[in-house]
Motif scaffolding. Structure first.
Motif, PDB file in Angstrom:
ATOM      1  N   ASP A   1     -10.258  -6.179  -8.521  1.00 49.37           N
ATOM      2  CA  ASP A   1     -11.418  -6.457  -8.564  1.00 49.37           C
ATOM      3  C   ASP A   1     -11.391  -7.777  -7.622  1.00 49.37           C
ATOM      4  O   ASP A   1     -10.850  -8.570  -7.790  1.00 49.37           O
ATOM      5  CB  ASP A   1     -12.129  -6.749  -9.734  1.00 49.37           C
ATOM      6  CG  ASP A   1     -13.687  -7.363  -9.642  1.00 49.37           C
ATOM      7  OD1 ASP A   1     -13.962  -7.091  -8.545  1.00 49.37           O
ATOM      8  OD2 ASP A   1     -14.253  -7.619 -10.911  1.00 49.37           O
TER       9      ASP A   1
ATOM     10  N   ASP B   1      -8.133  -0.890   1.454  1.00 47.98           N
ATOM     11  CA  ASP B   1      -8.179  -0.980   0.094  1.00 47.98           C
ATOM     12  C   ASP B   1      -8.627  -2.212  -0.484  1.00 47.98           C
ATOM     13  O   ASP B   1      -9.004  -2.153  -1.670  1.00 47.98           O
ATOM     14  CB  ASP B   1      -6.692  -0.404  -0.476  1.00 47.98           C
ATOM     15  CG  ASP B   1      -6.368   1.032   0.022  1.00 47.98           C
ATOM     16  OD1 ASP B   1      -7.242   1.696   0.523  1.00 47.98           O
ATOM     17  OD2 ASP B   1      -5.068   1.059  -0.037  1.00 47.98           O
TER      18      ASP B   1
ATOM     19  N   ILE C   1      -4.962  -5.608  -3.313  1.00 51.66           N
ATOM     20  CA  ILE C   1      -3.910  -4.628  -4.233  1.00 51.66           C
ATOM     21  C   ILE C   1      -2.788  -5.410  -4.560  1.00 51.66           C
ATOM     22  O   ILE C   1      -2.367  -6.410  -4.094  1.00 51.66           O
ATOM     23  CB  ILE C   1      -3.716  -3.344  -3.205  1.00 51.66           C
ATOM     24  CG1 ILE C   1      -2.988  -4.189  -2.240  1.00 51.66           C
ATOM     25  CG2 ILE C   1      -4.816  -2.549  -2.885  1.00 51.66           C
ATOM     26  CD1 ILE C   1      -2.590  -3.005  -0.983  1.00 51.66           C
TER      27      ILE C   1
ATOM     28  N   SER D   1      -7.828  -1.462 -11.684  1.00 53.86           N
ATOM     29  CA  SER D   1      -7.481  -0.204 -11.977  1.00 53.86           C
ATOM     30  C   SER D   1      -6.175   0.183 -11.647  1.00 53.86           C
ATOM     31  O   SER D   1      -5.515  -0.188 -10.369  1.00 53.86           O
ATOM     32  CB  SER D   1      -8.671   0.499 -11.189  1.00 53.86           C
ATOM     33  OG  SER D   1      -8.157   2.032 -11.219  1.00 53.86           O
TER      34      SER D   1
ATOM     35  N   GLN E   1      -2.960   2.860 -10.849  1.00 58.38           N
ATOM     36  CA  GLN E   1      -2.454   3.898 -10.550  1.00 58.38           C
ATOM     37  C   GLN E   1      -1.108   4.086 -10.757  1.00 58.38           C
ATOM     38  O   GLN E   1      -0.265   3.217 -10.304  1.00 58.38           O
ATOM     39  CB  GLN E   1      -2.822   4.244  -8.943  1.00 58.38           C
ATOM     40  CG  GLN E   1      -2.284   5.696  -8.522  1.00 58.38           C
ATOM     41  CD  GLN E   1      -2.825   6.296  -7.422  1.00 58.38           C
ATOM     42  OE1 GLN E   1      -3.404   5.305  -6.718  1.00 58.38           O
ATOM     43  NE2 GLN E   1      -2.578   7.476  -7.042  1.00 58.38           N
TER      44      GLN E   1
ATOM     45  N   HIS F   1      -5.674  -5.648   1.597  1.00 60.39           N
ATOM     46  CA  HIS F   1      -5.127  -4.439   2.692  1.00 60.39           C
ATOM     47  C   HIS F   1      -6.527  -4.149   3.415  1.00 60.39           C
ATOM     48  O   HIS F   1      -7.711  -4.329   2.965  1.00 60.39           O
ATOM     49  CB  HIS F   1      -4.835  -3.261   1.772  1.00 60.39           C
ATOM     50  CG  HIS F   1      -4.392  -2.327   2.488  1.00 60.39           C
ATOM     51  ND1 HIS F   1      -5.540  -0.907   3.119  1.00 60.39           N
ATOM     52  CD2 HIS F   1      -3.321  -1.861   3.251  1.00 60.39           C
ATOM     53  CE1 HIS F   1      -4.563  -0.161   3.608  1.00 60.39           C
ATOM     54  NE2 HIS F   1      -3.349  -0.796   3.741  1.00 60.39           N
TER      55      HIS F   1
ATOM     56  N   ALA G   1       0.769  -1.249  -0.001  1.00 57.78           N
ATOM     57  CA  ALA G   1      -0.070   0.052  -0.131  1.00 57.78           C
ATOM     58  C   ALA G   1       0.843   1.297   0.043  1.00 57.78           C
ATOM     59  O   ALA G   1       0.399   2.222  -0.670  1.00 57.78           O
ATOM     60  CB  ALA G   1      -0.930  -0.195   1.406  1.00 57.78           C
TER      61      ALA G   1
ATOM     62  N   GLN H   1      -5.383  -1.510  -8.258  1.00 60.33           N
ATOM     63  CA  GLN H   1      -6.554  -2.039  -7.324  1.00 60.33           C
ATOM     64  C   GLN H   1      -7.216  -3.001  -7.864  1.00 60.33           C
ATOM     65  O   GLN H   1      -7.821  -3.081  -9.049  1.00 60.33           O
ATOM     66  CB  GLN H   1      -7.283  -0.814  -7.123  1.00 60.33           C
ATOM     67  CG  GLN H   1      -8.714  -0.959  -6.307  1.00 60.33           C
ATOM     68  CD  GLN H   1      -8.383  -1.167  -4.723  1.00 60.33           C
ATOM     69  OE1 GLN H   1      -7.578  -0.257  -4.265  1.00 60.33           O
ATOM     70  NE2 GLN H   1      -8.799  -2.256  -4.147  1.00 60.33           N
TER      71      GLN H   1
END
Length: 374
Positions: free
Chosen positions: A280, A312, A315, A341, A343, A309, A222, A278
């Motif tokens: 699903d 979250d 992850i 997703s 980042q 996490h 994280a 992130q």
């Protein structure tokens, strides 16, 4: 075997405690500073001798020559092409440098260091009899563990992970306004077997609990924190995982691999980049390190670390091709496609940071001017 392994609920694998029955709760307690974690997946190396700091400074990526007692940092050892070979946390106590390395790398790292001693007044020794205990700063866990850490030269052996902020001489490629490492106040105490047993004994007498590796790894992922055991392969450059922010000093003297580090940072772009995913969680399937990441039909990278996490959910960290598109991806795991997703951690245009002046060409002259009259 660690004294922690005998605690009720401990689930271990290869002498590493994975969890104590509830990894999610263990994460929360770590963050709150009320839990300690036995780190059986790491090993201590002691570097002693009066030349230890100048010697390490000359052969590693980090500037360590002026470390004082109690100072912490981390270093990388690179090959001549700038690729990461070894990594270690660094703690100076005024008489020895204590290196904290991933267990799978420790022997190789120590062997390489021993080969590099030559005439330097330095000794290198793996210390497998010592234990490592992790915790987050500022809570009851620190109060308990810091007092039990070894103090062979009068300084408590507690390493402060430098990842929480960009270090002097470092550079951050991530462009996020609030980096997730800002609250990652991770500490690691070096203790002997008796002290480890004392920590276990105090668990029933204090408000301090215990946590396993699943919890510590979730918090690391994280925080986007790279690790040798996970994010490093035979191609890894420190730029790719934003490791320059804490483990590389860009303006120190020469060391092996420095030319590549400087060239990529100042003039080029790393061929790959670290991204946070992130995942699903609707199918309750987690990918594994090494699972492929796809953009539509094109494979663009691999998972390096994965965790659940406490806030979250599922992850992961992934090393992607620099040309991988910015957007949603697919991770293929156990025959299941998992939506991810993305980042961006290291942007595709990372590097090329130097403002290199454009020099006037010597042959340039006003149009129509006779060169004989220039």
């Amino acid at each position: 075997m660690s004294a922690f392994s005998a605690l009720p609920g401990a689930v271990s694998e290869d002498e590493v405690v994975l969890h104590f029955g509830d990894p999610i709760r263990e994460q929360r307690r770590l963050v709150a500073g009320t839990a300690v974690a036995p780190l059986g997946d790491r090993v201590v190396i002691e570097v002693a001798g009066e030349d230890r700091l100048s010697w390490l400074d000359s052969i590693t990526s980090q500037s360590v020559a002026r470390l004082g007692a109690g100072d912490s940092t981390e270093l990388l050892i690179l090959d001549p092409q700038g690729r990461v070979e070894h990594a270690a946390g660094v703690l100076e106590d005024g008489s020895s440098v204590w290196l904290i390395a991933d267990a799978a790398d420790a022997e190789s790292l120590a062997t390489w260091l021993q080969r590099m001693v030559f005439r330097s007044r330095v000794t290198v020794a793996v210390r497998p009899e010592l234990d490592l205990v992790g915790f987050f700063a500022g809570g009851d866990a620190e109060a308990v563990v810091r007092g039990l850490a070894l103090t062979p030269n009068g300084t408590a052996l507690v390493w402060a992970d430098p990842w929480a902020a960009v270090q002097l001489g470092g550079h951050q490629y991530a462009t996020i306004e609030q980096h997730p490492s800002a609250s990652y106040e991770w500490r690691v105490a070096i203790v002997d077997a008796d002290a480890a047993a004392s920590v276990v004994g105090l668990i029933d007498e204090t408000a301090v609990g215990v946590a396993g590796i699943l919890a510590t790894e979730a918090l690391r992922v994280a925080a986007w924190r790279p690790r040798w055991a996970s994010e490093v392969d035979e191609r890894s450059l420190p730029h790719e995982s934003d490791w320059i922010r804490s483990a590389v000093h860009l303006s120190k003297g020469c060391y092996r691999g420095q030319e590549t580090v400087a060239k990529v940072h100042n003039l080029g772009h790393p061929p790959r980049r670290l991204a946070a995913l992130q995942l699903d969680g609707s199918d309750d399937v987690l990918p594994s390190p090494g699972d492929a990441v796809f953009a539509a039909e094109d494979e663009v990278g691999r998972i390096t670390s994965v965790a659940r996490h406490h806030e979250d959910g599922p992850i992961a960290l992934a090393i992607l091709s620099r040309r991988a598109p910015i957007g949603d991806l697919i991770v293929k795991a156990e025959g299941t496609d998992i939506a991810a997703s993305q980042q961006v951690i290291v942007p595709a245009d990372a590097g090329a940071t130097a403002d290199v002046p454009r020099l006037t060409r010597l042959s340039r002259r006003p149009a129509g001017q006779d060169p004989r009259n220039a």
